[in-house]
Design a protein around this motif. Structure first.
Motif, PDB file in Angstrom:
ATOM      1  N   LYS A 226       1.178  -1.173  -0.247  1.00 49.09           N
ATOM      2  CA  LYS A 226      -0.074  -0.196   0.200  1.00 49.09           C
ATOM      3  C   LYS A 226       1.216   0.837   0.095  1.00 49.09           C
ATOM      4  CE  LYS A 226      -3.614  -2.660   2.181  1.00 49.09           C
ATOM      5  NZ  LYS A 226      -4.396  -2.331   3.150  1.00 49.09           N
ATOM      6  N   GLY A 227       2.058   1.153   0.377  1.00 46.94           N
ATOM      7  CA  GLY A 227       2.692   2.359   1.001  1.00 46.94           C
ATOM      8  C   GLY A 227       3.504   2.607  -0.955  1.00 46.94           C
ATOM      9  N   SER A 228       3.788   1.397  -1.757  1.00 55.49           N
ATOM     10  CA  SER A 228       3.964   2.299  -2.905  1.00 55.49           C
ATOM     11  C   SER A 228       3.580   2.773  -3.452  1.00 55.49           C
ATOM     12  CB  SER A 228       4.814   1.023  -3.567  1.00 55.49           C
ATOM     13  OG  SER A 228       5.742  -0.295  -3.159  1.00 55.49           O
ATOM     14  N   ILE A 229       1.960   2.187  -3.005  1.00 55.63           N
ATOM     15  CA  ILE A 229       0.959   2.509  -4.203  1.00 55.63           C
ATOM     16  C   ILE A 229       0.872   4.161  -3.907  1.00 55.63           C
ATOM     17  CG2 ILE A 229      -1.560   2.486  -4.631  1.00 55.63           C
ATOM     18  CD1 ILE A 229      -1.194  -0.698  -4.616  1.00 55.63           C
ATOM     19  N   CYS A 230       0.832   4.635  -2.933  1.00 52.91           N
ATOM     20  CA  CYS A 230       0.388   5.526  -2.416  1.00 52.91           C
ATOM     21  C   CYS A 230       1.485   6.766  -3.101  1.00 52.91           C
ATOM     22  CB  CYS A 230       0.686   6.128  -0.397  1.00 52.91           C
ATOM     23  SG  CYS A 230      -1.136   5.169  -0.131  1.00 52.91           S
ATOM     24  N   SER A 231       2.661   5.682  -3.187  1.00 50.05           N
ATOM     25  CA  SER A 231       3.896   6.989  -3.704  1.00 50.05           C
ATOM     26  C   SER A 231       3.057   7.396  -5.329  1.00 50.05           C
ATOM     27  CB  SER A 231       4.892   6.436  -2.738  1.00 50.05           C
ATOM     28  OG  SER A 231       5.501   5.957  -2.032  1.00 50.05           O
ATOM     29  N   VAL A 232       3.011   6.710  -5.463  1.00 50.86           N
ATOM     30  CA  VAL A 232       2.771   6.426  -7.133  1.00 50.86           C
ATOM     31  C   VAL A 232       1.459   7.633  -6.960  1.00 50.86           C
ATOM     32  CG1 VAL A 232       1.388   5.421  -8.907  1.00 50.86           C
ATOM     33  CG2 VAL A 232       3.172   4.542  -7.997  1.00 50.86           C
ATOM     34  N   MET A 233       0.463   7.515  -6.087  1.00 49.60           N
ATOM     35  CA  MET A 233      -0.553   7.998  -6.657  1.00 49.60           C
ATOM     36  C   MET A 233      -0.311   9.642  -6.677  1.00 49.60           C
ATOM     37  SD  MET A 233      -3.630   5.866  -4.907  1.00 49.60           S
ATOM     38  CE  MET A 233      -4.516   4.886  -5.497  1.00 49.60           C
ATOM     39  N   ILE A 234       0.837   9.852  -5.455  1.00 47.93           N
ATOM     40  CA  ILE A 234       0.704  11.317  -5.278  1.00 47.93           C
ATOM     41  C   ILE A 234       1.785  12.103  -5.480  1.00 47.93           C
ATOM     42  CG2 ILE A 234       0.501  10.941  -2.233  1.00 47.93           C
ATOM     43  CD1 ILE A 234       3.127  10.441  -1.443  1.00 47.93           C
ATOM     44  N   SER A 252      -5.781  -7.044 -10.146  1.00 48.56           N
ATOM     45  CA  SER A 252      -6.534  -8.077  -9.637  1.00 48.56           C
ATOM     46  C   SER A 252      -6.946  -9.171  -8.730  1.00 48.56           C
ATOM     47  CB  SER A 252      -5.414  -8.991 -10.824  1.00 48.56           C
ATOM     48  OG  SER A 252      -5.008  -8.719 -11.970  1.00 48.56           O
ATOM     49  N   TYR A 253      -5.891  -8.350  -7.156  1.00 51.54           N
ATOM     50  CA  TYR A 253      -6.204  -9.257  -6.707  1.00 51.54           C
ATOM     51  C   TYR A 253      -6.371  -8.334  -4.978  1.00 51.54           C
ATOM     52  CZ  TYR A 253      -4.244 -13.431  -8.842  1.00 51.54           C
ATOM     53  OH  TYR A 253      -3.714 -14.076 -10.172  1.00 51.54           O
ATOM     54  N   SER A 254      -7.196  -7.334  -5.501  1.00 53.57           N
ATOM     55  CA  SER A 254      -8.283  -6.325  -4.237  1.00 53.57           C
ATOM     56  C   SER A 254      -9.077  -6.033  -4.902  1.00 53.57           C
ATOM     57  CB  SER A 254      -6.771  -5.447  -4.155  1.00 53.57           C
ATOM     58  OG  SER A 254      -6.361  -4.304  -5.461  1.00 53.57           O
ATOM     59  N   GLU A 255      -9.476  -4.728  -3.617  1.00 50.69           N
ATOM     60  CA  GLU A 255     -10.774  -4.727  -3.837  1.00 50.69           C
ATOM     61  C   GLU A 255     -10.786  -3.186  -4.693  1.00 50.69           C
ATOM     62  OE1 GLU A 255     -13.174  -4.959  -0.051  1.00 50.69           O
ATOM     63  OE2 GLU A 255     -13.167  -6.738   0.837  1.00 50.69           O
ATOM     64  N   LYS A 256     -11.840  -3.074  -5.146  1.00 52.16           N
ATOM     65  CA  LYS A 256     -11.794  -1.778  -6.016  1.00 52.16           C
ATOM     66  C   LYS A 256     -10.921  -2.307  -7.034  1.00 52.16           C
ATOM     67  CE  LYS A 256     -15.784  -1.068  -3.813  1.00 52.16           C
ATOM     68  NZ  LYS A 256     -16.902  -0.747  -4.285  1.00 52.16           N
ATOM     69  N   GLY A 257     -10.026  -2.880  -7.615  1.00 57.78           N
ATOM     70  CA  GLY A 257      -9.184  -2.510  -8.386  1.00 57.78           C
ATOM     71  C   GLY A 257      -8.910  -2.042  -9.552  1.00 57.78           C
ATOM     72  N   TRP A 258     -10.610  -1.350 -10.089  1.00 58.56           N
ATOM     73  CA  TRP A 258     -10.864  -0.788 -11.362  1.00 58.56           C
ATOM     74  C   TRP A 258     -10.128   1.493 -10.738  1.00 58.56           C
ATOM     75  CZ3 TRP A 258     -13.757   4.020 -10.005  1.00 58.56           C
ATOM     76  CH2 TRP A 258     -14.569   4.190  -9.471  1.00 58.56           C
ATOM     77  N   HIS A 259      -9.648   1.215  -8.948  1.00 56.83           N
ATOM     78  CA  HIS A 259      -8.975   2.256  -8.948  1.00 56.83           C
ATOM     79  C   HIS A 259      -7.666   2.320  -9.258  1.00 56.83           C
ATOM     80  CE1 HIS A 259     -12.341   4.475  -6.823  1.00 56.83           C
ATOM     81  NE2 HIS A 259     -12.472   3.415  -6.599  1.00 56.83           N
ATOM     82  N   LEU A 260      -7.187   1.328  -9.479  1.00 58.56           N
ATOM     83  CA  LEU A 260      -5.544   0.846  -9.746  1.00 58.56           C
ATOM     84  C   LEU A 260      -5.749   0.498 -11.577  1.00 58.56           C
ATOM     85  CD1 LEU A 260      -4.534  -0.959  -6.777  1.00 58.56           C
ATOM     86  CD2 LEU A 260      -4.267   1.430  -6.600  1.00 58.56           C
ATOM     87  N   THR A 261      -6.762   0.261 -12.482  1.00 60.28           N
ATOM     88  CA  THR A 261      -6.329  -0.283 -13.347  1.00 60.28           C
ATOM     89  C   THR A 261      -6.871   1.330 -13.830  1.00 60.28           C
ATOM     90  OG1 THR A 261      -9.220  -0.632 -13.455  1.00 60.28           O
ATOM     91  CG2 THR A 261      -6.907  -2.083 -13.265  1.00 60.28           C
ATOM     92  N   SER A 262      -7.486   2.412 -13.693  1.00 66.28           N
ATOM     93  CA  SER A 262      -8.074   3.685 -14.478  1.00 66.28           C
ATOM     94  C   SER A 262      -5.971   4.256 -13.932  1.00 66.28           C
ATOM     95  CB  SER A 262      -8.495   4.914 -13.249  1.00 66.28           C
ATOM     96  OG  SER A 262      -9.839   3.779 -13.517  1.00 66.28           O
ATOM     97  N   LEU A 263      -5.428   4.276 -12.722  1.00 71.32           N
ATOM     98  CA  LEU A 263      -4.341   5.115 -12.752  1.00 71.32           C
ATOM     99  C   LEU A 263      -2.903   4.208 -13.745  1.00 71.32           C
ATOM    100  CD1 LEU A 263      -2.178   6.843 -11.022  1.00 71.32           C
ATOM    101  CD2 LEU A 263      -2.099   5.023  -9.497  1.00 71.32           C
ATOM    102  N   ALA A 264      -3.201   3.212 -13.601  1.00 71.47           N
ATOM    103  CA  ALA A 264      -2.137   2.177 -14.596  1.00 71.47           C
ATOM    104  C   ALA A 264      -2.887   2.740 -15.999  1.00 71.47           C
ATOM    105  CB  ALA A 264      -2.267   0.518 -14.743  1.00 71.47           C
ATOM    106  N   LEU A 265      -3.980   3.168 -16.745  1.00 71.78           N
ATOM    107  CA  LEU A 265      -3.589   3.249 -17.958  1.00 71.78           C
ATOM    108  C   LEU A 265      -3.719   4.586 -17.480  1.00 71.78           C
ATOM    109  CD1 LEU A 265      -5.138   3.309 -20.572  1.00 71.78           C
ATOM    110  CD2 LEU A 265      -7.660   3.988 -19.759  1.00 71.78           C
ATOM    111  N   LYS A 266      -3.316   5.659 -17.134  1.00 70.19           N
ATOM    112  CA  LYS A 266      -2.586   7.297 -16.636  1.00 70.19           C
ATOM    113  C   LYS A 266      -1.865   6.991 -17.254  1.00 70.19           C
ATOM    114  CE  LYS A 266      -3.167  11.718 -14.262  1.00 70.19           C
ATOM    115  NZ  LYS A 266      -0.856  11.503 -13.686  1.00 70.19           N
ATOM    116  N   MET A 267      -0.817   6.135 -16.742  1.00 66.42           N
ATOM    117  CA  MET A 267       0.758   6.044 -16.406  1.00 66.42           C
ATOM    118  C   MET A 267       0.736   5.190 -17.498  1.00 66.42           C
ATOM    119  SD  MET A 267       2.067   5.253 -13.030  1.00 66.42           S
ATOM    120  CE  MET A 267       2.380   6.291 -11.572  1.00 66.42           C
TER     121      MET A 267
END
Length: 609
Positions: A226-234, A252-267
């Motif tokens: 989670k710490g790494s994901i927060c670093s990506v977001m900020i 793929s292995y967490s709840e609300k994964g579409w949040h992370l796929t949107s971030l991955a798409l942006k990147m």
């Protein structure tokens, strides 16, 4: 008099020398930056990192010399890398600069835009990027934490041996559900040296498959990511291919994964991954595909972003963030590339499949205030069913003709059939959902026909799963939450439709098949999964309704038995797990039979027994 006469000339000569020196410094810095761009275009390794570090030192020396002059240019404009010694746990040197280069070309707004080049967001007192982690950039009021990117082994959270086990477990099955890796390139040592975030995420998911999603070991590792994901977001972590891979695995292995796929798409858009596919196709057409393995890896990750973003959007009730253009069948040209792997068959097939699904989803989602006529709905459904049938036939032929491994071929064919059945079943239910009628008693003949087709697809889905339990169900040990969720949903939908439309269905055999599925899933730690418990409760409620039918026919007190049977049936038909409504948007569970003549509510369901 002579001294006074020569003084202005001396001042002019000194000014010219200073000006020439400033021009020379700027030219030298431009050459250094050009050299850095050349190094960044290569695959990162130890030599590249060392060269970048030497260039960084040269840049700082040049900046210190330039500070003696009153130059109108800011030294921060030429900063290549912050002060940090490259090491085995630092991020990829390529990833440090690729995002900035693509932004300059694409003009994308955001924290990676060139307007942030001085490290601060306009109008704020917080500086954004600090470059390599382990340093802290000062600002007026606040500063972002940028801890050193040590992986879970370096932090002492798990041992090296445990990490090796979890990493190996991930590539024994989890990678099939997130097919964005090359097993030859993405080795234990390579991933660990390139990205601590990706390494930690792979180890966490491998631990999940090894010990289960509720195990303490997995919970600890999951919290670490989670710490790494927060670093990506900020914005303290630069976008890179490895970061995007980590986001896809985590999604793929967490709840609300579409949040992370949107971030991955942006990147992915920011670092230009979307262009990799077209560039690779151009190289293939020029018969120059032998030396573009890195380009193929980028195209693979881009396709992985597209597929997962579409899956988690369509099945979560969200409009996909990216739409595929026409001619997605052309991606099959990559099957002949030397860098192609077996999993690329699965990935490229899903690219085509989700293009079909997204198009059908768009057509079956009329604008607010409008609805589809029965004829329009029928035309969309029939056209999509034809497309899905052609897709399945084509990919079965491709796999059988190009793969020599019989086990891989059989596994892929079963997955293709299940994906076709799932796509058809949800598409039919989505179409009926758009009509806004759930009551079969008031549906038109065309609409009732779609319900029958949905039931047939659900029946085929269950039959295919049970046809080879080891090939499909055995792999669910490594499966993502979406796979477990759609397995539980498809069985529950089939049970409900079988009760509503009992014709041509043997309910006793259906219950036996459902219990067989539960028994197979329990052998792969399924009892620890929430969707296993949902499936178990669905079968239990259906069995209770089925027993009520027999009790009603055998009981002398027909009135009491009828009321009990009705209660059991209503309890089953009204069962709609909140997970299928809140976390997913699976359609079809609200279908019911409520006739105008309420005496028919006591209809005899035993006809389908």
């Amino acid at each position: 008099m002579q001294w006074r006469a020569t003084r202005p000339q001396t001042q002019r000569n000194g000014g010219y020398r200073k000006h020439a020196l400033r021009v020379g410094v700027r030219r030298k810095l431009a050459q250094i930056e050009a050299r850095v761009d050349q190094l960044n275009s290569r695959i990162p390794d130890a030599n590249t990192a060392a060269a970048l570090f030497q260039l960084q030192q040269q840049t700082q020396q040049q900046q210190s010399r330039e500070s003696d002059f009153t130059s109108p240019y800011s030294a921060s404009e030429y900063q290549v890398l912050p002060q940090s010694q490259p090491g085995p746990h630092t991020a990829s040197p390529v990833s440090m600069s690729s995002g900035h280069r693509s932004l300059a070309n694409n003009q994308i707004d955001g924290p990676f835009h060139p307007s942030y080049r001085n490290g601060s967001a306009a109008g704020t007192g917080v500086q954004m990027y600090s470059g390599l982690a382990g340093t802290k950039r000062k600002c007026r009021d606040f500063e972002l934490n940028t801890d050193a990117p040590l992986d879970v082994v370096g932090k002492g959270i798990i041992s090296f041996d445990d990490a090796a086990v979890y990493f190996r477990t991930f590539f024994q099955g989890c990678d099939k559900y997130v097919p964005v890796f090359d097993p030859i390139f993405d080795t234990f040592a390579s991933v660990r040296s390139r990205s601590s975030m990706l390494f930690d995420t792979i180890c966490a998911v491998g631990c999940r498959a090894e010990h289960g999603p509720t195990s303490p070991q997995y919970q600890i590792l999951s919290n670490t990511t989670k710490g790494s994901i927060c670093s990506v977001m900020i914005g303290t972590t630069r976008p890179s291919t490895e970061v995007i891979q980590a986001l896809l695995v985590d999604a793929s292995y967490s709840e609300k994964g579409w949040h992370l796929t949107s971030l991955a798409l942006k990147m992915a858009l920011e670092i230009g991954l979307a262009d990799a596919y077209s560039q690779l196709c151009a190289r293939i057409l020029e018969s120059d595909a032998d030396d573009c393995g890195n380009l193929f890896r980028k195209a693979r990750v881009w396709f992985g972003v597209f597929v997962l973003e579409n899956i988690l959007s369509i099945d979560c009730g969200k409009k996909p963030g990216i739409k595929a253009g026409e001619g997605m069948r052309r991606c099959r040209v990559l099957l002949g590339h030397p860098a192609r792997t077996t999993l690329d068959f699965r990935l490229l097939a899903q690219v085509e499949l989700n293009s079909i699904r997204a198009l059908a989803h768009e057509k079956l989602s009329p604008r607010p205030g409008t609805s589809l006529s029965d004829q329009e709905l029928s035309d969309i459904v029939q056209g999509t069913r034809i497309d899905l049938r052609i897709w399945l036939s084509d990919w079965i032929n491709l796999v059988e003709s190009r793969l020599g491994n019989e086990s891989d071929t059989a596994s892929l064919i079963i997955n293709f059939k299940i994906q076709r059945d799932w796509s058809e079943m949800t598409m039919l239910c989505k179409g009926l959902q758009g009509v806004g009628i759930d009551n079969l008693a008031i549906m038109s003949d065309e609409q009732k026909n779609l319900v029958h087709l949905a039931k047939s697809s659900a029946q085929s889905h269950l039959s295919t799963i049970l046809s080879s339990p080891k090939l499909y169900l055995g792999a669910l040990r490594y499966g993502m939450d979406f796979v477990w969720a759609k397995c539980a949903f498809s069985v529950l939908l089939f049970l409900k439709l079988a009760r509503l439309i009992p014709e041509s269905t043997n309910m006793s055999e259906l219950i036996i098949d459902a219990n067989t599925l539960l028994r197979e899933l329990s052998q792969i730690q399924g009892s620890n999964n929430i969707y296993f418990r949902i499936l178990s409760l669905s079968v239990e409620k259906c069995e209770r309704a089925l027993r009520g039918d027999f009790q009603q026919s055998d009981s002398r007190d027909t009135q009491t038995a009828g009321i009990e049977s009705l209660d059991a049936e209503m309890d089953f038909q009204s069962y709609v797990p909140k997970e299928f409504i809140l976390e997913w948007n699976f359609p079809g569970l609200t279908f019911c039979w409520i006739p105008f003549d309420f005496g028919e509510l006591f209809m005899d369901f035993s006809a389908g027994c």
